[in-house]
Design an enzyme around this catalytic site. Structure first.
Site, PDB file in Angstrom:
ATOM      1  N   GLU A  50       0.795  -1.187   0.030  1.00  0.00           N
ATOM      2  CA  GLU A  50       0.056   0.151  -0.079  1.00  0.00           C
ATOM      3  C   GLU A  50       0.860   1.392  -0.029  1.00  0.00           C
ATOM      4  O   GLU A  50       1.600   1.460   0.750  1.00  0.00           O
ATOM      5  CB  GLU A  50      -1.038   0.176   1.113  1.00  0.00           C
ATOM      6  CG  GLU A  50      -1.903  -1.209   1.379  1.00  0.00           C
ATOM      7  CD  GLU A  50      -2.777  -1.403   0.328  1.00  0.00           C
ATOM      8  OE1 GLU A  50      -3.043  -0.513  -0.380  1.00  0.00           O
ATOM      9  OE2 GLU A  50      -3.410  -2.516   0.123  1.00  0.00           O
ATOM     10  N   CYS A  78      -7.574  -0.554   8.277  1.00  0.00           N
ATOM     11  CA  CYS A  78      -6.331  -0.393   7.733  1.00  0.00           C
ATOM     12  C   CYS A  78      -5.639   0.785   7.375  1.00  0.00           C
ATOM     13  O   CYS A  78      -4.641   1.369   7.840  1.00  0.00           O
ATOM     14  CB  CYS A  78      -6.221  -1.528   6.789  1.00  0.00           C
ATOM     15  SG  CYS A  78      -6.096  -3.264   7.554  1.00  0.00           S
ATOM     16  N   HIS A  86      -0.791  -5.238   2.861  1.00  0.00           N
ATOM     17  CA  HIS A  86      -1.977  -6.197   3.066  1.00  0.00           C
ATOM     18  C   HIS A  86      -1.556  -7.600   2.718  1.00  0.00           C
ATOM     19  O   HIS A  86      -0.774  -7.536   1.748  1.00  0.00           O
ATOM     20  CB  HIS A  86      -3.083  -5.834   2.219  1.00  0.00           C
ATOM     21  CG  HIS A  86      -4.118  -4.801   2.788  1.00  0.00           C
ATOM     22  ND1 HIS A  86      -4.644  -3.477   2.313  1.00  0.00           N
ATOM     23  CD2 HIS A  86      -4.996  -5.013   4.034  1.00  0.00           C
ATOM     24  CE1 HIS A  86      -5.518  -3.263   3.308  1.00  0.00           C
ATOM     25  NE2 HIS A  86      -5.736  -3.973   4.130  1.00  0.00           N
TER      26      HIS A  86
HETATM   27  N1  PCA Z   1      -7.920  -5.634   7.503  1.00  0.00           N
HETATM   28  C1  PCA Z   1      -8.961  -4.517   7.500  1.00  0.00           C
HETATM   29  C2  PCA Z   1      -9.069  -4.001   8.988  1.00  0.00           C
HETATM   30  C3  PCA Z   1      -8.279  -5.195   9.724  1.00  0.00           C
HETATM   31  C4  PCA Z   1      -7.652  -6.020   8.881  1.00  0.00           C
HETATM   32  O1  PCA Z   1      -6.763  -6.828   8.876  1.00  0.00           O
HETATM   33  C5  PCA Z   1      -8.781  -3.515   6.326  1.00  0.00           C
HETATM   34  O2  PCA Z   1      -8.337  -3.723   5.437  1.00  0.00           O
HETATM   35  O3  PCA Z   1      -9.055  -2.330   6.617  1.00  0.00           O
END
Ligand code: PCA
Length: 206
Positions: free
Chosen positions: A74, A137, A161
């Site tokens: 990201e 996130c 992620h």
């Molecule tokens: N994924 C979610 C919130 C917590 C997580 O592990 C997200 O992508 O926002």
């Protein structure tokens, strides 16, 4: 010290791959591991507190992206919470600024190219992403980058992620991915000098 974080399970999923992987990562004195609540308010406040209290040399936040098959690097944290699903405290945010006075977005500052090259060399699927979503996130990523900018720290910080783990063999692949990301950041990070306890004097304690 590198600060790494993951999230606890949310929604109907019994586990969160980011938490499972972070906990499975071998202990390393140079890496602090913290599991955050999947709650806007709690996670946002906690990442700021951790940056202030632990004085890390770099920050890597991990979360799970359900339905994704590759590791997602990201690069952009947006000043916008927008998800129809509630967080773990029951709070729903369907379109609101994270910090109304803050900039629209911050760029992540991890050594993305070096991470990508290393994942590539290991045959681990990855992609660059400019959209970390509208949930906790992205929120946590934004709060972390804002704190680092506001306090004038020049430490790398970004969000990664990981896919959900749907087969046991994926555990090894994504554990290697997480370890690789952390190792590359460690190699690219200058340790910050110890904090001056007595600014203005060469003779601490005198
Ligand atoms: N994924 C979610 C919130 C917590 C997580 O592990 C997200 O992508 O926002």
């Amino acid at each position: 010290m590198i600060l790494t974080t993951a999230f606890n399970p949310f929604g109907t999923a019994p586990t969160n791959a980011s938490e499972v992987l972070l906990r499975a990562l071998e202990e390393d004195a140079g890496v602090a591991k913290v599991v955050l609540e999947t709650e806007y308010r709690a996670a946002g406040n906690e990442i700021v507190r951790l940056i202030r209290d632990l004085h890390p040399d770099a920050v890597i936040c991990f979360g799970v992206a359900d339905g994704e098959r590759a590791v997602r690097l990201e690069q952009v944290a947006r000043n916008w919470d927008a998800t129809s699903a509630p967080d773990n405290s029951g709070e729903v945010r369907i379109g609101q600024s994270i910090l109304p006075a803050g900039p629209d977005h911050y760029l992540g500052t991890l050594p993305y190219q070096a991470i990508a090259a290393e994942l590539d060399a290991r045959g681990i699927p990855y992609l660059f992403s400019e959209d970390a979503g509208g949930f906790v996130c992205n929120h946590t990523f934004y709060r972390a980058r804002h704190e680092i900018e506001e306090s004038g720290l020049e430490i790398p910080c970004g969000f990664i992620h990981v896919p959900a783990i749907s087969a046991p063999r994926e555990m090894a692949t994504f554990l290697e991915a997480m370890r690789t990301c952390i190792d590359v950041v460690v190699r690219h990070t200058e340790p910050r000098p110890p904090r001056e306890r007595f600014p203005g004097t060469d003779f601490p304690g005198v």
